[in-house]
Design a protein around this motif. Structure first.
Motif, short mmCIF file in Angstrom:
data_model
loop_
_atom_site.label_atom_id
_atom_site.label_comp_id
_atom_site.label_asym_id
_atom_site.label_seq_id
_atom_site.Cartn_x
_atom_site.Cartn_y
_atom_site.Cartn_z
N LEU A 17 -4.08 0.58 8.18
CA LEU A 17 -3.74 0.30 6.79
C LEU A 17 -3.54 1.56 5.96
N ILE A 18 -4.61 2.30 5.68
CA ILE A 18 -4.55 3.39 4.70
C ILE A 18 -3.79 4.60 5.22
N LEU A 19 -4.18 5.13 6.37
CA LEU A 19 -3.54 6.35 6.88
C LEU A 19 -2.06 6.14 7.21
N PRO A 20 -1.67 5.01 7.82
CA PRO A 20 -0.23 4.77 7.98
C PRO A 20 0.51 4.70 6.64
N ALA A 21 -0.10 4.03 5.65
CA ALA A 21 0.55 3.94 4.33
C ALA A 21 0.68 5.32 3.70
N MET A 22 -0.35 6.15 3.87
CA MET A 22 -0.30 7.50 3.30
C MET A 22 0.75 8.37 3.99
N LEU A 23 1.01 8.11 5.28
CA LEU A 23 2.05 8.87 5.98
C LEU A 23 3.39 8.67 5.27
N ALA A 24 3.76 7.42 5.04
CA ALA A 24 5.04 7.14 4.37
C ALA A 24 5.04 7.66 2.94
N ALA A 25 3.94 7.44 2.22
CA ALA A 25 3.87 7.83 0.81
C ALA A 25 3.89 9.34 0.63
N ASN A 26 3.11 10.07 1.46
CA ASN A 26 3.04 11.52 1.33
C ASN A 26 4.39 12.18 1.62
N LEU A 27 5.03 11.74 2.70
CA LEU A 27 6.32 12.33 3.06
C LEU A 27 7.39 11.96 2.03
N MET A 35 0.83 -1.21 0.00
CA MET A 35 0.00 0.00 0.00
C MET A 35 0.86 1.26 0.00
N ALA A 36 1.89 1.28 0.84
CA ALA A 36 2.74 2.47 0.92
C ALA A 36 3.53 2.68 -0.37
N ALA A 37 3.94 1.58 -1.01
CA ALA A 37 4.70 1.69 -2.25
C ALA A 37 3.84 2.20 -3.39
N PHE A 38 2.64 1.66 -3.51
CA PHE A 38 1.79 1.98 -4.66
C PHE A 38 0.75 3.06 -4.37
N MET A 39 0.80 3.66 -3.19
CA MET A 39 -0.19 4.67 -2.84
C MET A 39 -0.26 5.82 -3.85
N PRO A 40 0.88 6.33 -4.39
CA PRO A 40 0.76 7.40 -5.39
C PRO A 40 -0.08 7.00 -6.59
N LEU A 41 0.09 5.76 -7.06
CA LEU A 41 -0.67 5.30 -8.23
C LEU A 41 -2.12 5.02 -7.86
#
Length: 620
Positions: free
Chosen positions: A320-330, A289-295
């Protein structure tokens, strides 16, 4: 210059005759269509004598040779049997589809970057101002500023409809209208009510299209064929009103019943798959999820997980989602800042810095994703690798979000909760790893940008020279229009000044005139580019539009021939720029001194508008 040796070296380096599907040339470039473009090493090609630079664009491998390109092309023809047909829409390797897909998105999104940056920075202010006590988050001012910041993102499909229409050669206002249908308040209300909706008996999927990207791009691409079909079958006498009527009816139906729901169904499938993986191996699900969150965000499929992250609370934390978005957004923010620090392009440096700040402080990643990382690809890969590593760490440590907020540095308090301080400490660790690792990886991977050749000497030129003087050291505007620096031209060969110094004009009239007394030294058969040499030896290339060689001479008329003497102000070309724009081409016209190295300096007059035959360049 040994044209034969250089041509042979170029052919060998692009993979030999067996790797060349076709080769043509324009005024300054050899244009190869290769069967396997990935095997070519750009650095080696650039070292061949006579090569000024290379570009990968539109499915072509372009080798920039300058005014002698025809001589190199003749030698190439002797070395093999090559097709000289321009590539069709279906040419190229299947594995290039993703790259073409990314290029389409990046090209359509680029004009939206200023609006997204503005909206993103407003969101940053909405976070910072209440924290320092300047603005009350319950005030009407805060509420109004909120929709100021939301507007560029919510109405993104409408803006994309316009830019995509230009790219796919669709009537822009019809495309914009279809996007308006997808965002119409009445339809949004139907979606919110949740009752079944049918259109001509067909079920309409209740999906929200605000801030989405892929549905409208697919829809405008389909409209290209819908418009072409009705244009062929409708009689001219009734075409003016029946064509737009039928296009809107068919396109609107397809948008709501067929195209739009694809993202919803794909999102539901993704949601089921990720939740299944999470049940088997939570660390793997978070890593993916964190890897592919931008896509995932780009396609709008993240809304399939809305029931999970919208209700995040101490009682029902999101793991799941919000933790993954933390890594992806930063990671997106850090990648953009790394690009800003590494690039030599002043405009990119500013855009990337603002995009990075927006992503890090407000979690608004669209400017960074569409304006920087997706465009240059390698920063996106760096962010995805970092996201995957952080995701695995979060999965192992069990990071939880106890409130819904768009993850960012400022929103880290959403991770405060649970027993002791372990959760917030893990969130801070993830933030640090994501930022540092992405920055380092982006720096190592680099960005594929054309180096700008800066002028080493600066010469002051008096601007108080009367326009119309016969001074041979001046170059006059061949047309009326808006003057822009070469750096702003949407073509790396010109913006990187590979061909030489100069300026570009966005034309406001269809007539092109001689910029001085001299001789026509080159006129390409498609009439999109002309080379002239002044009586004092100044060599100038006028390249009418970008990639207009693909028009094969349509909409261009030449009034001179190679070898013909011309006088300043003499009509040399006529171009139907309205038709060129309708065909989807950029009309920016570079005027370049191709023998720049023969002079101390080429100085552009500091003007933003010019009349035909007004001074635009001084040659020292």
């Amino acid at each position: 210059m040994n044209y034969k040796d250089s041509a042979k070296q170029i052919l060998d380096l692009v993979g030999g005759e067996q790797n060349v599907q076709s080769v043509t040339h324009c005024m300054t470039r050899l244009r190869f269509v290769l069967r396997n473009e990935s095997s070519v090493e750009d650095v080696q090609v650039k070292e061949v004598p006579g090569v000024m630079g290379v570009m990968r664009k539109g499915g072509q491998y372009q080798v920039i040779m300058g005014n002698d390109v025809a001589s190199y092309y003749k030698e190439l023809e002797k070395l093999g049997h090559f097709s000289n047909q321009a590539p069709t829409e279906n040419s190229g390797e299947k594995k290039k589809l993703f790259e073409a897909f990314v290029d389409v998105i990046s090209g359509c999104m680029s004009p939206l970057i200023p609006a997204m940056l503005g909206g993103g920075m407003i969101k940053v202010l909405l976070i910072l101002l209440p924290l320092i006590g300047i603005l009350d988050d319950s005030s009407q001012t805060f509420a109004i500023l909120s929709f100021f910041g939301d507007a560029p993102f919510y109405f993104m499909p409408i803006m994309l409809a316009f830019t995509a229409a230009q790219k796919f050669n669709v009537t822009p206002m019809l495309a914009v209208t279809v996007a308006g249908i997808m965002l119409h308040p009445n339809f949004v209300e139907m979606v919110n009510l949740g009752d079944p909706v049918h259109f001509f008996g067909l079920p309409v999927t209740l999906a929200s299209y605000g801030s989405s990207v892929i549905p409208i791009l697919i829809m405008v691409w389909l409209m290209k064929y819908i418009e072409r079909f009705f244009d062929k079958i409708i009689p001219n006498v009734i075409k003016s009103f029946t064509k737009p009527l039928l296009i809107l009816l068919i396109s609107g139906l397809l948008a709501l019943v067929v195209v739009g729901p694809l993202g919803t169904f794909a999102g539901q499938l993704l949601s089921s798959a990720i939740i299944w993986i999470q049940g088997k191996a939570g660390w793997l699900a978070l890593g993916l999820m964190a890897a592919f969150m931008p896509l995932i965000v780009m396609t709008g499929m993240h809304w399939a997980f809305a029931p999970i992250f919208l209700i995040a609370s101490p009682a029902t934390p999101d793991i799941l989602i919000l933790p993954a978005m933390l890594a992806a957004n930063l990671a997106q923010g850090a990648a953009a800042l790394a690009v800003s620090a590494k690039t030599k392009d002043k405009n990119l440096k500013q855009v990337a810095a603002a995009s990075g700040i927006s992503a890090l402080l407000a979690g608004v990643t669209e400017p960074a994703l569409y304006g920087v990382t997706l465009k240059y690809k390698k920063p996106l890969y760096a962010a995805m690798i970092s996201g995957a590593i952080c995701g695995v760490y979060m999965g192992i440590t069990g990071l939880e979000s106890y409130a819904f907020a768009v993850p960012s540095l400022v929103a880290l308090p959403q991770f405060i909760g649970g027993q002791n301080n372990g959760n917030i400490i893990n969130a801070i660790v993830v933030a640090g790893i994501s930022i540092v690792l992405t920055f380092v990886l982006t720096w190592i991977f680099g960005i594929d940008e054309v180096e700008k050749h800066e002028t080493e000497q600066s010469v002051k030129i008096s601007e108080a020279v009367e326009t119309g003087s016969n001074d041979p050291k001046k170059i006059y505007a061949p047309m009326k229009g808006q003057v822009i620096p070469l750096e702003q031209v949407n073509d790396a060969a010109f913006s990187g000044k590979m061909m030489g110094e100069g300026v570009a004009i966005i034309p406001e009239e269809d007539t092109i005139t001689a910029p001085f007394d001299g001789e026509v030294t080159a006129l390409f058969p498609t009439k999109h580019a002309i080379g002239l040499t002044s009586e004092n030896g100044i060599e100038v290339l006028i390249h009418v539009g970008i990639d207009t060689v693909e028009l094969a001479g349509e909409h261009f008329t030449a009034f001179v021939e190679t070898g013909e003497k011309v006088k300043k102000g003499q009509k040399i070309l006529a171009v139907d720029f309205a038709k060129v724009k309708e065909a989807g081409y950029d009309t920016a016209t570079p005027i370049v001194v191709t023998n720049t190295d023969s002079y101390i300096d080429i100085v552009a007059k500091e003007i933003t508008k010019t009349k035909s035959q007004e001074t635009i360049l001084y040659v020292v």
